[in-house]
Every structure is written in C-alpha cells, then in structure tokens.
Design an enzyme around this catalytic site. Structure first.
Site, PDB file in Angstrom:
ATOM      1  N   THR A   8       0.721  -1.197  -0.019  1.00 60.78           N
ATOM      2  CA  THR A   8       0.132   0.131  -0.208  1.00 60.78           C
ATOM      3  C   THR A   8       0.968   1.236   0.183  1.00 60.78           C
ATOM      4  OG1 THR A   8      -1.817  -1.203   1.070  1.00 60.78           O
ATOM      5  CG2 THR A   8      -1.647   1.339   1.182  1.00 60.78           C
ATOM      6  N   CYS A   9       1.893   1.587   0.843  1.00 61.89           N
ATOM      7  CA  CYS A   9       2.797   2.474   1.189  1.00 61.89           C
ATOM      8  C   CYS A   9       3.234   3.016  -0.185  1.00 61.89           C
ATOM      9  CB  CYS A   9       3.733   2.318   2.034  1.00 61.89           C
ATOM     10  SG  CYS A   9       4.835   3.689   2.378  1.00 61.89           S
ATOM     11  N   CYS A  54       1.115   6.047   0.780  1.00 58.18           N
ATOM     12  CA  CYS A  54       1.913   7.152   1.447  1.00 58.18           C
ATOM     13  C   CYS A  54       2.595   7.911   0.384  1.00 58.18           C
ATOM     14  CB  CYS A  54       2.922   6.843   2.406  1.00 58.18           C
ATOM     15  SG  CYS A  54       2.088   5.457   3.517  1.00 58.18           S
ATOM     16  N   LYS A  61       0.487   9.388  -2.681  1.00 56.10           N
ATOM     17  CA  LYS A  61      -0.169  10.524  -2.110  1.00 56.10           C
ATOM     18  C   LYS A  61       0.691  11.644  -1.821  1.00 56.10           C
ATOM     19  CE  LYS A  61      -0.061  11.085   1.941  1.00 56.10           C
ATOM     20  NZ  LYS A  61      -0.472  10.279   3.116  1.00 56.10           N
ATOM     21  N   TYR A 104      12.351  -2.290  -4.645  1.00 54.68           N
ATOM     22  CA  TYR A 104      11.980  -3.453  -3.422  1.00 54.68           C
ATOM     23  C   TYR A 104      12.253  -4.749  -3.843  1.00 54.68           C
ATOM     24  CZ  TYR A 104       9.461  -0.640   0.175  1.00 54.68           C
ATOM     25  OH  TYR A 104       9.147   0.166   1.209  1.00 54.68           O
ATOM     26  N   TYR A 160      -7.929  10.139   7.785  1.00 56.78           N
ATOM     27  CA  TYR A 160      -6.761  10.596   6.989  1.00 56.78           C
ATOM     28  C   TYR A 160      -7.009  10.593   5.522  1.00 56.78           C
ATOM     29  CZ  TYR A 160      -3.306   8.655  10.895  1.00 56.78           C
ATOM     30  OH  TYR A 160      -2.458   8.725  12.000  1.00 56.78           O
ATOM     31  N   GLU A 208      -6.914  14.303   3.341  1.00 59.39           N
ATOM     32  CA  GLU A 208      -5.726  14.332   2.544  1.00 59.39           C
ATOM     33  C   GLU A 208      -6.117  14.700   1.284  1.00 59.39           C
ATOM     34  OE1 GLU A 208      -2.088  12.277   5.359  1.00 59.39           O
ATOM     35  OE2 GLU A 208      -3.228  11.095   3.515  1.00 59.39           O
ATOM     36  N   THR A 251       2.930   2.427   7.992  1.00 56.44           N
ATOM     37  CA  THR A 251       4.180   2.000   7.546  1.00 56.44           C
ATOM     38  C   THR A 251       5.258   1.639   8.435  1.00 56.44           C
ATOM     39  OG1 THR A 251       3.592   2.857   5.337  1.00 56.44           O
ATOM     40  CG2 THR A 251       5.800   2.071   5.623  1.00 56.44           C
ATOM     41  N   ALA A 260       1.662  11.885  11.083  1.00 56.68           N
ATOM     42  CA  ALA A 260       1.306  13.150  10.337  1.00 56.68           C
ATOM     43  C   ALA A 260       0.005  12.815   9.477  1.00 56.68           C
ATOM     44  CB  ALA A 260       2.458  13.613   9.572  1.00 56.68           C
ATOM     45  N   HIS A 295      15.888  30.904  16.174  1.00 51.52           N
ATOM     46  CA  HIS A 295      15.065  31.992  15.682  1.00 51.52           C
ATOM     47  C   HIS A 295      15.428  32.467  14.342  1.00 51.52           C
ATOM     48  CE1 HIS A 295      12.428  35.517  16.433  1.00 51.52           C
ATOM     49  NE2 HIS A 295      13.161  36.015  16.065  1.00 51.52           N
ATOM     50  N   GLU A 347      10.378  27.005  17.312  1.00 54.12           N
ATOM     51  CA  GLU A 347      10.682  27.693  18.480  1.00 54.12           C
ATOM     52  C   GLU A 347       9.580  27.666  19.679  1.00 54.12           C
ATOM     53  OE1 GLU A 347      11.916  31.994  18.526  1.00 54.12           O
ATOM     54  OE2 GLU A 347      11.427  31.722  16.561  1.00 54.12           O
TER      55      GLU A 347
HETATM   56  P1  NDP Z   1      -9.730   6.302   9.112  1.00 51.66           P
HETATM   57  O1  NDP Z   1     -10.344   5.052   9.619  1.00 51.66           O
HETATM   58  O2  NDP Z   1      -8.841   7.139   9.442  1.00 51.66           O
HETATM   59  O3  NDP Z   1     -11.038   6.893   8.431  1.00 51.66           O
HETATM   60  C1  NDP Z   1     -12.423   6.331   8.244  1.00 51.66           C
HETATM   61  C2  NDP Z   1     -13.234   7.461   8.054  1.00 51.66           C
HETATM   62  O4  NDP Z   1     -14.717   6.796   7.489  1.00 51.66           O
HETATM   63  C3  NDP Z   1     -13.724   7.993   9.387  1.00 51.66           C
HETATM   64  O5  NDP Z   1     -13.927   9.323   9.370  1.00 51.66           O
HETATM   65  C4  NDP Z   1     -15.118   7.196   9.799  1.00 51.66           C
HETATM   66  O6  NDP Z   1     -16.077   8.007  10.674  1.00 51.66           O
HETATM   67  C5  NDP Z   1     -15.844   7.113   8.434  1.00 51.66           C
HETATM   68  N1  NDP Z   1     -16.588   5.923   8.325  1.00 51.66           N
HETATM   69  C6  NDP Z   1     -16.418   4.772   8.700  1.00 51.66           C
HETATM   70  N2  NDP Z   1     -17.226   3.786   8.384  1.00 51.66           N
HETATM   71  C7  NDP Z   1     -18.308   4.885   7.723  1.00 51.66           C
HETATM   72  C8  NDP Z   1     -19.544   4.405   7.310  1.00 51.66           C
HETATM   73  N3  NDP Z   1     -20.267   3.092   7.397  1.00 51.66           N
HETATM   74  N4  NDP Z   1     -20.288   5.437   6.812  1.00 51.66           N
HETATM   75  C9  NDP Z   1     -19.779   6.760   6.666  1.00 51.66           C
HETATM   76  N5  NDP Z   1     -18.546   6.843   7.257  1.00 51.66           N
HETATM   77  C10 NDP Z   1     -17.830   6.022   7.906  1.00 51.66           C
HETATM   78  O7  NDP Z   1      -9.517   5.500   7.531  1.00 51.66           O
HETATM   79  P2  NDP Z   1      -8.790   6.208   6.396  1.00 51.66           P
HETATM   80  O8  NDP Z   1      -9.553   5.210   5.168  1.00 51.66           O
HETATM   81  O9  NDP Z   1      -8.907   7.375   6.131  1.00 51.66           O
HETATM   82  O10 NDP Z   1      -7.420   5.705   6.511  1.00 51.66           O
HETATM   83  C11 NDP Z   1      -7.197   4.173   6.972  1.00 51.66           C
HETATM   84  C12 NDP Z   1      -5.995   4.026   7.687  1.00 51.66           C
HETATM   85  O11 NDP Z   1      -4.679   4.114   6.709  1.00 51.66           O
HETATM   86  C13 NDP Z   1      -5.538   4.910   8.802  1.00 51.66           C
HETATM   87  O12 NDP Z   1      -6.195   4.066   9.684  1.00 51.66           O
HETATM   88  C14 NDP Z   1      -4.134   5.108   8.888  1.00 51.66           C
HETATM   89  O13 NDP Z   1      -3.559   4.440   9.875  1.00 51.66           O
HETATM   90  C15 NDP Z   1      -3.791   5.059   7.489  1.00 51.66           C
HETATM   91  N6  NDP Z   1      -3.337   6.169   6.860  1.00 51.66           N
HETATM   92  C16 NDP Z   1      -2.461   6.790   7.398  1.00 51.66           C
HETATM   93  C17 NDP Z   1      -1.846   8.074   6.795  1.00 51.66           C
HETATM   94  C18 NDP Z   1      -0.806   8.850   7.366  1.00 51.66           C
HETATM   95  O14 NDP Z   1      -0.003   8.315   8.234  1.00 51.66           O
HETATM   96  N7  NDP Z   1      -0.785  10.082   6.895  1.00 51.66           N
HETATM   97  C19 NDP Z   1      -2.743   8.597   5.437  1.00 51.66           C
HETATM   98  C20 NDP Z   1      -3.803   7.564   5.018  1.00 51.66           C
HETATM   99  C21 NDP Z   1      -4.047   6.422   5.610  1.00 51.66           C
HETATM  100  P3  NDP Z   1     -15.831   8.024  11.981  1.00 51.66           P
HETATM  101  O15 NDP Z   1     -14.629   9.103  12.234  1.00 51.66           O
HETATM  102  O16 NDP Z   1     -17.126   8.713  12.525  1.00 51.66           O
HETATM  103  O17 NDP Z   1     -15.518   6.877  12.582  1.00 51.66           O
END
Ligand code: NDP
Length: 459
Positions: free
Chosen positions: A42-43, A48, A51, A99, A180, A184, A316, A346, A441, A446
């Site tokens: 995935t990464c 990542c 993205k 890889y 996330y 993003e 990751t 982040a 600074h 800071e």
């Molecule tokens: P997340 O779990 O972060 O977010 C899922 C979102 O979907 C939440 O807002 C959730 O709402 C909503 N949701 C879940 N079920 C439903 C539903 N049935 N109907 C409507 N909305 C729903 O998942 P992501 O897909 O954004 O990311 C997956 C993972 O990937 C993350 O956990 C992260 O670890 C990783 N990731 C990391 C990044 C980084 O480090 N920058 C970037 C991208 C991904 P609610 O908040 O109410 O639960």
C-alpha cells in the site's frame, strides 16, 4: 537438511513483509516471499508515496499565490494532470523495482503469485498450482479499502486505490469520510482546482486526534475551499450518465448534482478474506484482523503477522518495526516485542498536522492532573500576504513530574518537526528540559521551547 522448502515464507511484499524477509535472508534463513500484485504494498504503490507526490503537486497552488505577495510575477498557472500522473506512476514503478531488487540482493526469493494457507506449514501458490512448505510463516498482507454496504450505487464510487490513475482530473468530486485519507485527498484535489465536497458523518474530522488538531484541520479544509457537510452520510449514487456525471443523494435528503468522481474513504479492512487462515489455525477478530501477541505471533505457533492485517497501529513504519522484531525473535537474540507507545504520525492536510503521544483528553483520563501549553499564531511566511493559515503548537504535560506526554502541531512543516520532537517524548523528557533548550529563531518550531504560560480553559 530441513524438512521444509523454506525457513520463512512471507505472504505480502509490502513494507512489513519486505523488511522482515530481507532481514531474515540476510541472517541466513532461506526465505520465500509471495506477492499477488507487485512489490511495495500500500505505502509505495497506492498509499503514502504517491499520495505525498500529490500533496506536493497540489501545494504549488498556494505557493504561486504567495509568490505574488512576495513580489514575483508568476503568470496564470495551469496544471497538466496526465503529465503529472504518469511521472508519478513512473516513479512508483521505479520504487517497486527497488523493493524487488533489495529482496533479491538479500537472497530472498520473490514469487509473483497469490499465496493461500493450506495448513500451518503449507502454502498453495494459486496461479502456479503448486504448494511449498515453510517452518515459519509471516503474514503481511495489509489492508484494503472498505465500502459501506448502506450506500446504494457504491459501485459507481472509487476508493483511494484508483485516485492515482484517474484518466482525467475531475471537475466536481464528492469524498465520503473524515479520516486521514478523506482529509488528505479532499485538499489535494481542491488544490489542483477540483470543486470538492467532503461528506462526514461526525461533527469534526479526524476522530481520535487531539481536539485542537481536529478543529484546526477542519477549519483548514474549509479555508482551502472544500465544502464540508457534517452529520451526514451518502445514501445513493446514481448511475453516471453518458457524460460521466452523476447525482449523489445524502441521507438528509440533499442532492449534490453534476459530480464526476465519488470517492469512498470510509476506512480500510484487514486483507484476510480467502487466505486459508482457518486451515492454518490462525484466528481473527470480529473485523477480520489477525489476533497476535506482543511478539506478533498468531494463534498458530509458527505463524506471525505484522502490519495493517493485525489492525494495531496502521502505519508503514510500525509494520516495519514489528517485522524487525519478528526477525529478531526467530533469528536473533531472542523474543523482541515492539513498543507501540509514543508513535508519531502526520496527516498531510494543508496545512499538515503532526502528533505524538497522548491527546489532552487521553492524558486527563490517564493521569487526572495535567498542564496544557498552547499557542496559535500566524506563521511568519504568511505575514506578508493574505494567507489566513495559523500554526497550532500544543504541549500536554503530566502535572506531577512535568513529563511531556503529548505534542500536537498543525502548520507548515509539522510532519518534519514532529519526527524530531518524538525523540524527546519517547525519551520521557520533561517540560523543564524543553524549556532549557535554546530556541532557533525565527522558526515556527521555537514555540515548542518558549511557551511558559499554562493554558486555562475559558470560563
Ligand atoms: P480512517 O479509519 O482514518 O477513517 C475512516 C473514516 O470513515 C472515518 O471518518 C469514519 O467516521 C468514516 N466511516 C467509517 N465507516 C463509515 C460508514 N459506514 N459510513 C460513513 N463513514 C464511515 O480510515 P482511512 O481510510 O482514512 O485511513 C485508513 C488508515 O490508513 C488509517 O487508519 C491510517 O492509519 C492509514 N493512513 C495513514 C496516513 C498517514 O499516516 N498520513 C494517510 C492515509 C492513511 P468516524 O470518524 O465517525 O469513525
């Protein structure tokens, strides 16, 4: 002579699988790795890395505007999506190749095939139609985007997987979710000139993050031109017409017309379906995540699992650390458990967020008495123009011993800053030690070592 074909067989050549396989091979184990797509996971392939390229591409819009405020004439900027997309995907291909090369250089055998468990030591290679055996198995198959089954016409929506390959740049996009990925990509596409509407079922995006971070990122979304609809879900997506446009129906009765791309960013699920886990004695939880102990060992004695498929901390670098510990356990100095506390992360929103340790709420629940230091200010870079972005710097401190247990930042360079600050938090440094550190600074960072006034909630 071993009775098995391999000492270690890894299923999945993503970040965790490749690191574990390479290190195991380097330490002398005979290692096979099966990957059904291509190496990188995935990464590298659909997360990542591409993205972040898209975040960079999108960020130029603001830079062009700012450049004008600093006296530059930059003309009318325009963006060529196919050119950027192809350059980005060429780089992803190159990294995937690296890889594969790294695995080969370490002496691990990469098998491009889908692998399914037949029992605790036997792996069937589906396309090749043969089986191999291994003393130990490492499952590192990651996660996969998940679409809620409550949305009629969900088949007309894409997931983040497809966003890197869109034929054309959409004109009007609807993104569902508030995690996330939703945050993003909403800002990525808004920055590229797409009209974006984000539909989130909650009140403020990024559930689980510190409340101040959530509010700052939520406000940032709106400032960057994203239309944010909260307390709402998608109900139905009409079949797109011949022109590619559709109508999105929300549960509150509202419709969003003339939409040419819908993306469901509603979370990811462990990629365990059809993997033969039952046959191997590997148990999963109710979400399908593989159950592991602190050493990443599954319920089968010789099988380990790391990364998103275990649904611990889905990042990751965490998968990589877990895999390194498995290799140490099997071929190194003995059992090694990865410590999942104080992992920095982040969100590449615009401006981005960086966070490590406990949120204010978590710290209050855990320790009772805490001190909060908080500052919001206009970063220097935006002062010469109209840029309304503000920087948030927040420290959460355990009151009795002064230990800094959480740092939360929103603003330019927050991801870079938090990586360095994570060392101090992981090391258990105190607010007094932060204060004793001389400032650099003028920087935004800071503020981390200059805040002296405790924050008190407004009466
Ligand atoms: P997340 O779990 O972060 O977010 C899922 C979102 O979907 C939440 O807002 C959730 O709402 C909503 N949701 C879940 N079920 C439903 C539903 N049935 N109907 C409507 N909305 C729903 O998942 P992501 O897909 O954004 O990311 C997956 C993972 O990937 C993350 O956990 C992260 O670890 C990783 N990731 C990391 C990044 C980084 O480090 N920058 C970037 C991208 C991904 P609610 O908040 O109410 O639960």
């Amino acid at each position: 002579m071993s009775r098995y074909d391999y000492d270690l067989f890894t299923i999945g050549a993503g970040s965790g699988g490749v690191r574990g396989s390479r290190l195991a091979a380097i330490s002398g184990a005979r290692v096979g790795v099966a990957e059904e797509h291509r190496p990188g996971g995935t990464c590298v392939i659909r997360g990542c890395v591409p993205k972040k390229f898209m975040v960079y591409a999108s960020g130029f819009a603001k830079q062009f505007q700012l450049a004008g405020e600093y006296g530059w004439s930059v003309g009318e900027p325009s963006f060529d999506w196919p050119k950027f997309r192809d350059t980005m995907n060429d780089e992803v291909d190159r990294l995937s190749g690296i890889y594969a090369k790294n695995l080969a250089n370490a002496g691990a055998e990469l098998i491009e095939d889908r692998a399914v468990l037949e029992d605790a030591h036997t792996i069937r290679l589906v396309n090749a139609g043969r089986t191999v055996t291994a003393k130990n198995i490492l499952i590192a198959v990651g996660g996969w985007p998940w679409k809620p089954d409550t949305i009629e016409g969900a088949e007309f929506a894409c997931t983040s997987n497809e966003l890197f390959h869109l034929k054309t740049l959409p004109k009007h996009m609807v993104i569902a979710g508030g995690g996330y990925i939703a945050v993003e990509f909403a800002q990525v596409f808004a920055g590229l000139g797409v009209e974006v509407c984000l539909v989130y079922r909650g009140e403020t995006v990024l559930r689980g993050f510190d409340e101040d971070v959530r509010v700052a990122v939520h406000e940032g979304l709106k400032r960057s031109g994203v239309r944010v609809i909260t307390h709402c879900n998608l109900a139905k997506i009409d079949k797109p017409g011949g022109d590619g446009f559709t109508t999105v129906h929300l549960e509150n009765g509202e419709t969003i017309d003339q939409v040419d791309q819908v993306c469901l960013a509603t979370g990811r699920a462990p990629n365990t379906a059809g993997l033969g886990l039952d046959a191997a004695g590997v148990k999963t939880d109710e979400r399908g995540a593989i159950i592991v102990d602190e050493y990443s060992k599954t319920t089968a004695d010789n099988i380990y699992a790391v990364g998103d498929v275990t649904d611990r901390v889905n990042l990751t670098p965490v998968a990589i650390r877990e895999a390194m510990c498995v290799v140490q356990t099997l071929y190194g100095d003995g059992p090694a458990a990865y410590d999942h506390t104080d992992i920095a992360s982040a969100v590449f929103s615009q401006p981005p967020a960086g966070t490590v340790g406990l949120t204010e709420g978590e710290a209050r629940r855990k320790y009772g008495q805490i001190d909060v230091y908080k500052s919001t200010f206009r970063p220097m870079k935006g002062m010469l123009g109209e840029n309304p972005d503000r920087m948030l710097v927040k420290l959460v401190v355990k009151a009795d011993d002064g230990r800094v247990v959480g740092v939360h930042l929103v603003g330019d360079d927050a991801p870079e800053i938090i990586q360095a600050i994570a060392i101090a938090v992981k090391a258990g440094l105190t607010k007094a030690q932060f204060d004793a550190t001389c400032a650099v600074h003028p920087t935004v960072a800071e503020e981390i070592v200059t805040m002296r006034e405790k924050w008190t909630p407004p009466k």
